[in-house]
Design a protein around this motif. Sequence first.
Motif, PDB file in Angstrom:
ATOM      1  N   ASP A 283     -13.144   7.488  15.150  1.00  0.00           N
ATOM      2  CA  ASP A 283     -12.812   8.426  16.217  1.00  0.00           C
ATOM      3  C   ASP A 283     -12.881   9.822  15.609  1.00  0.00           C
ATOM      4  N   GLU A 284     -13.969  10.544  15.907  1.00  0.00           N
ATOM      5  CA  GLU A 284     -14.193  11.854  15.298  1.00  0.00           C
ATOM      6  C   GLU A 284     -13.071  12.833  15.623  1.00  0.00           C
ATOM      7  N   ALA A 285     -12.455  12.674  16.805  1.00  0.00           N
ATOM      8  CA  ALA A 285     -11.443  13.634  17.226  1.00  0.00           C
ATOM      9  C   ALA A 285     -10.071  13.347  16.625  1.00  0.00           C
ATOM     10  N   ARG A 286      -9.853  12.117  16.123  1.00  0.00           N
ATOM     11  CA  ARG A 286      -8.525  11.760  15.637  1.00  0.00           C
ATOM     12  C   ARG A 286      -8.630  11.028  14.300  1.00  0.00           C
ATOM     13  N   PRO A 287      -8.428  11.711  13.186  1.00  0.00           N
ATOM     14  CA  PRO A 287      -8.438  11.019  11.894  1.00  0.00           C
ATOM     15  C   PRO A 287      -7.306  10.010  11.823  1.00  0.00           C
ATOM     16  N   PHE A 288      -7.498   9.013  10.989  1.00  0.00           N
ATOM     17  CA  PHE A 288      -6.512   7.953  10.775  1.00  0.00           C
ATOM     18  C   PHE A 288      -5.850   8.219   9.429  1.00  0.00           C
ATOM     19  N   ILE A 289      -4.532   8.449   9.428  1.00  0.00           N
ATOM     20  CA  ILE A 289      -3.822   8.867   8.221  1.00  0.00           C
ATOM     21  C   ILE A 289      -2.742   7.836   7.890  1.00  0.00           C
ATOM     22  N   VAL A 290      -2.809   7.292   6.675  1.00  0.00           N
ATOM     23  CA  VAL A 290      -1.785   6.366   6.192  1.00  0.00           C
ATOM     24  C   VAL A 290      -0.948   7.102   5.155  1.00  0.00           C
ATOM     25  N   SER A 291       0.363   7.088   5.317  1.00  0.00           N
ATOM     26  CA  SER A 291       1.251   7.700   4.331  1.00  0.00           C
ATOM     27  C   SER A 291       2.108   6.619   3.685  1.00  0.00           C
ATOM     28  N   ALA A 292       2.324   6.763   2.379  1.00  0.00           N
ATOM     29  CA  ALA A 292       3.135   5.803   1.625  1.00  0.00           C
ATOM     30  C   ALA A 292       3.775   6.549   0.457  1.00  0.00           C
ATOM     31  N   LEU A 293       5.103   6.539   0.411  1.00  0.00           N
ATOM     32  CA  LEU A 293       5.861   7.210  -0.653  1.00  0.00           C
ATOM     33  C   LEU A 293       5.492   8.686  -0.776  1.00  0.00           C
ATOM     34  N   GLY A 294       5.153   9.327   0.341  1.00  0.00           N
ATOM     35  CA  GLY A 294       4.799  10.743   0.328  1.00  0.00           C
ATOM     36  C   GLY A 294       3.341  11.032   0.037  1.00  0.00           C
ATOM     37  N   HIS A 295       2.535  10.012  -0.277  1.00  0.00           N
ATOM     38  CA  HIS A 295       1.102  10.177  -0.513  1.00  0.00           C
ATOM     39  C   HIS A 295       0.335   9.888   0.781  1.00  0.00           C
ATOM     40  N   GLU A 296      -0.899  10.408   0.896  1.00  0.00           N
ATOM     41  CA  GLU A 296      -1.664  10.260   2.128  1.00  0.00           C
ATOM     42  C   GLU A 296      -3.064   9.738   1.850  1.00  0.00           C
ATOM     43  N   ILE A 297      -3.516   8.845   2.731  1.00  0.00           N
ATOM     44  CA  ILE A 297      -4.880   8.319   2.709  1.00  0.00           C
ATOM     45  C   ILE A 297      -5.480   8.605   4.074  1.00  0.00           C
ATOM     46  N   THR A 298      -6.584   9.357   4.117  1.00  0.00           N
ATOM     47  CA  THR A 298      -7.169   9.798   5.380  1.00  0.00           C
ATOM     48  C   THR A 298      -8.576   9.231   5.536  1.00  0.00           C
ATOM     49  N   VAL A 299      -8.868   8.706   6.742  1.00  0.00           N
ATOM     50  CA  VAL A 299     -10.194   8.146   7.026  1.00  0.00           C
ATOM     51  C   VAL A 299     -10.567   8.489   8.463  1.00  0.00           C
ATOM     52  N   LEU A 300     -11.848   8.260   8.783  1.00  0.00           N
ATOM     53  CA  LEU A 300     -12.304   8.292  10.173  1.00  0.00           C
ATOM     54  C   LEU A 300     -12.639   6.882  10.644  1.00  0.00           C
ATOM     55  N   GLY A 301     -13.282   6.105   9.822  1.00  0.00           N
ATOM     56  CA  GLY A 301     -13.590   4.729  10.180  1.00  0.00           C
ATOM     57  C   GLY A 301     -14.006   3.959   8.947  1.00  0.00           C
ATOM     58  N   THR A 302     -13.227   2.957   8.544  1.00  0.00           N
ATOM     59  CA  THR A 302     -13.537   2.206   7.333  1.00  0.00           C
ATOM     60  C   THR A 302     -12.604   1.009   7.242  1.00  0.00           C
ATOM     61  N   ARG A 303     -12.732   0.245   6.164  1.00  0.00           N
ATOM     62  CA  ARG A 303     -11.873  -0.909   5.905  1.00  0.00           C
ATOM     63  C   ARG A 303     -11.281  -0.749   4.505  1.00  0.00           C
ATOM     64  N   PHE A 304      -9.938  -0.779   4.399  1.00  0.00           N
ATOM     65  CA  PHE A 304      -9.315  -0.533   3.105  1.00  0.00           C
ATOM     66  C   PHE A 304      -7.908  -1.109   3.090  1.00  0.00           C
ATOM     67  N   GLU A 305      -7.345  -1.223   1.877  1.00  0.00           N
ATOM     68  CA  GLU A 305      -5.990  -1.730   1.694  1.00  0.00           C
ATOM     69  C   GLU A 305      -5.130  -0.647   1.056  1.00  0.00           C
ATOM     70  N   VAL A 306      -3.871  -0.573   1.473  1.00  0.00           N
ATOM     71  CA  VAL A 306      -2.864   0.271   0.830  1.00  0.00           C
ATOM     72  C   VAL A 306      -1.691  -0.635   0.483  1.00  0.00           C
ATOM     73  N   ALA A 307      -1.216  -0.552  -0.768  1.00  0.00           N
ATOM     74  CA  ALA A 307      -0.127  -1.432  -1.211  1.00  0.00           C
ATOM     75  C   ALA A 307       0.881  -0.639  -2.023  1.00  0.00           C
ATOM     76  N   LEU A 308       2.161  -0.909  -1.793  1.00  0.00           N
ATOM     77  CA  LEU A 308       3.215  -0.385  -2.641  1.00  0.00           C
ATOM     78  C   LEU A 308       3.353  -1.322  -3.831  1.00  0.00           C
ATOM     79  N   GLN A 309       3.197  -0.789  -5.038  1.00  0.00           N
ATOM     80  CA  GLN A 309       3.145  -1.642  -6.223  1.00  0.00           C
ATOM     81  C   GLN A 309       3.768  -0.933  -7.412  1.00  0.00           C
ATOM     82  N   ASP A 310       4.720  -1.582  -8.055  1.00  0.00           N
ATOM     83  CA  ASP A 310       5.311  -1.084  -9.302  1.00  0.00           C
ATOM     84  C   ASP A 310       5.780   0.371  -9.166  1.00  0.00           C
ATOM     85  N   GLY A 311       6.395   0.696  -8.036  1.00  0.00           N
ATOM     86  CA  GLY A 311       6.904   2.040  -7.818  1.00  0.00           C
ATOM     87  C   GLY A 311       5.859   3.045  -7.397  1.00  0.00           C
ATOM     88  N   GLY A 312       4.602   2.645  -7.305  1.00  0.00           N
ATOM     89  CA  GLY A 312       3.534   3.555  -6.910  1.00  0.00           C
ATOM     90  C   GLY A 312       2.770   3.013  -5.722  1.00  0.00           C
TER      91      GLY A 312
END
Length: 442
Positions: A283-312
């Motif tokens: 969606d060009e008009a709306r980025p997809f933002i994942v936040s975890a522990l204050g960090h950010e991962i931003t995409v427009l369209g993709t497949r990915f994993e985010v995991a909380l691991q060992d304090g990071g």
Amino acid sequence: MSAQLSSSPLLKAFQDSYQELVRFIARRTGSPHEARELAHDTWVRLAERAQARDDTTADPAPPEAAVRAYVYTVAENLAIDHLRRRQRSAERFSPAPVDLDTGLTTGHDHHSTRDVADGVAHRQALDAVDAALRALPPRSRDIFLADRLDGACHAELARRHGVSIKTVEREVMRALDSVEAALHRWRGDVAPARTGRRRALSALLGVGGLSVGSAALWQAWRQWMPGYSATLATAIGRIQAQALPDGSRLTLDAASRAEVQYFATRRTVRLLAGSAFFDVARDEARPFIVSALGHEITVLGTRFEVALQDGGVRVAVESGQVRVRSASGDARVLGAGDRAFIDTALQLSAAQPAANAAVAPWRDGWLDFHHQPLGEVVERLARYSPRPLRVAPEAAQLPVFGRVRIAEAGTWLRLLPNSLPVRVREDDGAERAVVIERRPIS
């Protein structure tokens, strides 16, 4: 999100037909952008119907064709209502018919009274919101407006105001509660106790038939409040796949939790515990933002994993690209097959190729470990174990390499002494925990 919604045949039909449905609406409205907005409204209507349905009776499942026809009927009715409102708005700014004999305008615009009333009512609503925001402490108001209007991340706001991320989150929630209470007062009713999921803003504002006079209010307000919000959580040993209104899909690992919010200009997910895999609709008009522990991962369209691991936070990309930004401001772009880790010191590692390692293999019932400390491995397995798992400190740093089938994790633990200098025993306490200790050297 309740099981009732996730199992609704209406929402499943919406998900399966999303792209086709958007094209269907666009042909009727002539606007792809409006089509996406109306598709979202269609999902809201279907979700409300799914929530209102009485599941105490075991009705037979309706035919798939009938369900799909109902979804398209709801979408078409919303498109018709939208076109009618647009026509009424155009009529407000068109000159009235003139009688050529008298030179006077003829007829009466029966919509004008309603349009004026709508405009007055929604100006009053905006005044109520403005008063609620002005009554807040300056820090609460500044944090709220920066979060909702500017899209500033919580880590950045925490640094700006010299507070913790938790404090920023509390300030945002405080402002939201104040604004919601103001809207309830404007409607003349009592604000209900908050239960974790907020009432739809459209219901509070009564915006079913907005005119052009109030459209600016609605568009501005949509920057502040989410049009869709849900909290997802999984129990130990359970994995959940959840379809989202835009056609994206989120899969939560066991013992994981996430909050999802969709705004007019962005889609956000906060990963609070565990791991999640994202299949994001572009969606060009709306980025997809994942936040975890204050960090950010931003995409427009993709497949990915985010995991909380060992304090990071660990990020692994299966396809497409994501931009990872740590709370300290470091940023990296990861492509297909790349992964990176942000440690407790907020340091973002360089992108590392995955070397044939699968992304989020837990979706297929496997866990992969590449020279990871035994303590981390057992902590990961604990998400699927009905019994507590513990590792003695002297054994926690032993390296583990291999692949474990989740369904056979108990067998893997029993055989662990064959590959590592450890012993596995059952604790005598009430929890009957499984304890892994370093084997004494004889």
